[in-house]
Write a protein that holds these residues in place. Sequence first.
Motif, PDB file in Angstrom:
ATOM      1  N   SER A  35      43.215  40.335  53.175  1.00  0.00           N
ATOM      2  CA  SER A  35      42.040  40.995  53.816  1.00  0.00           C
ATOM      3  C   SER A  35      41.252  40.544  54.187  1.00  0.00           C
ATOM      4  O   SER A  35      41.473  38.834  53.935  1.00  0.00           O
ATOM      5  CB  SER A  35      41.666  42.356  52.101  1.00  0.00           C
ATOM      6  OG  SER A  35      41.359  41.716  51.881  1.00  0.00           O
ATOM      7  N   ASN A  36      39.727  40.435  54.448  1.00  0.00           N
ATOM      8  CA  ASN A  36      38.727  40.682  54.812  1.00  0.00           C
ATOM      9  C   ASN A  36      38.239  39.352  54.007  1.00  0.00           C
ATOM     10  O   ASN A  36      38.412  39.825  52.780  1.00  0.00           O
ATOM     11  CB  ASN A  36      37.052  40.998  55.593  1.00  0.00           C
ATOM     12  CG  ASN A  36      37.863  41.109  56.892  1.00  0.00           C
ATOM     13  OD1 ASN A  36      39.020  41.076  57.182  1.00  0.00           O
ATOM     14  ND2 ASN A  36      36.922  42.595  57.562  1.00  0.00           N
ATOM     15  N   THR A  37      38.068  37.527  53.923  1.00  0.00           N
ATOM     16  CA  THR A  37      37.862  37.318  52.798  1.00  0.00           C
ATOM     17  C   THR A  37      36.247  36.282  53.747  1.00  0.00           C
ATOM     18  O   THR A  37      36.698  35.809  54.374  1.00  0.00           O
ATOM     19  CB  THR A  37      38.342  36.602  52.348  1.00  0.00           C
ATOM     20  OG1 THR A  37      40.219  37.480  51.838  1.00  0.00           O
ATOM     21  CG2 THR A  37      38.674  35.594  51.663  1.00  0.00           C
ATOM     22  N   THR A  38      35.850  36.249  52.376  1.00  0.00           N
ATOM     23  CA  THR A  38      34.599  34.722  52.912  1.00  0.00           C
ATOM     24  C   THR A  38      35.180  33.227  52.635  1.00  0.00           C
ATOM     25  O   THR A  38      35.488  33.000  51.624  1.00  0.00           O
ATOM     26  CB  THR A  38      33.493  35.145  52.311  1.00  0.00           C
ATOM     27  OG1 THR A  38      32.662  36.618  52.847  1.00  0.00           O
ATOM     28  CG2 THR A  38      32.599  34.180  52.679  1.00  0.00           C
ATOM     29  N   ILE A  39      35.071  32.764  53.749  1.00  0.00           N
ATOM     30  CA  ILE A  39      35.583  31.553  53.378  1.00  0.00           C
ATOM     31  C   ILE A  39      34.304  30.577  54.147  1.00  0.00           C
ATOM     32  O   ILE A  39      33.990  30.725  54.835  1.00  0.00           O
ATOM     33  CB  ILE A  39      36.176  30.476  54.447  1.00  0.00           C
ATOM     34  CG1 ILE A  39      38.022  32.400  54.679  1.00  0.00           C
ATOM     35  CG2 ILE A  39      37.024  29.411  54.233  1.00  0.00           C
ATOM     36  CD1 ILE A  39      38.611  31.909  53.571  1.00  0.00           C
ATOM     37  N   THR A  40      34.362  29.985  52.488  1.00  0.00           N
ATOM     38  CA  THR A  40      32.981  28.435  52.552  1.00  0.00           C
ATOM     39  C   THR A  40      33.466  27.612  52.388  1.00  0.00           C
ATOM     40  O   THR A  40      34.245  26.735  52.583  1.00  0.00           O
ATOM     41  CB  THR A  40      32.139  28.461  51.976  1.00  0.00           C
ATOM     42  OG1 THR A  40      32.985  28.980  50.603  1.00  0.00           O
ATOM     43  CG2 THR A  40      31.331  29.875  51.410  1.00  0.00           C
ATOM     44  N   ILE A  41      32.089  26.728  53.458  1.00  0.00           N
ATOM     45  CA  ILE A  41      33.402  24.719  53.624  1.00  0.00           C
ATOM     46  C   ILE A  41      32.144  24.547  53.474  1.00  0.00           C
ATOM     47  O   ILE A  41      30.699  24.509  54.035  1.00  0.00           O
ATOM     48  CB  ILE A  41      33.516  24.866  54.891  1.00  0.00           C
ATOM     49  CG1 ILE A  41      35.291  25.115  55.627  1.00  0.00           C
ATOM     50  CG2 ILE A  41      33.964  23.075  54.886  1.00  0.00           C
ATOM     51  CD1 ILE A  41      35.323  25.168  56.904  1.00  0.00           C
ATOM     52  N   ALA A  42      31.995  23.303  52.557  1.00  0.00           N
ATOM     53  CA  ALA A  42      30.498  22.429  52.438  1.00  0.00           C
ATOM     54  C   ALA A  42      30.852  20.496  52.297  1.00  0.00           C
ATOM     55  O   ALA A  42      32.108  20.615  52.284  1.00  0.00           O
ATOM     56  CB  ALA A  42      30.626  23.153  50.484  1.00  0.00           C
TER      57      ALA A  42
END
Length: 133
Positions: A35-42
Amino acid sequence: MPLNYPISVVVGPAGATIEGIDGFKLVIPPNALASNTTITIAAPVTAPSLRGKTMVSRSYGIGPDNLALARDATIFVPYFSQYEPQRATIVVYLASSPTQPDPGGWVPTPQVPTEPGKMGGTTSRLHSALTAI
């Protein structure tokens, strides 16, 4: 289009390629996420102790931390140019999660071919810290 950090992108079952302005790239293949998932990269992030190893790239964090993927994602990490002569020995490492045998340590990824100046690896989970060593 390369993005500035921190990056936040919604990725669904179709998968996506997310690229940072410095050349870092995360490739999430189709059907890796249900399903739609918020992926973060720092970048950079505070990384666990390297225990005598030499970090040859910035440290990155990908979230949500410890998210399991149905198919392996591929990570491409740009390393500092002065380490090009040692390219054959550079490996992408992920910070181990609390459930792995060496919590707080580092786990090497299976390597994948990539272009000069980057090292590639695969993972079935997203991690709060990764780097090239």
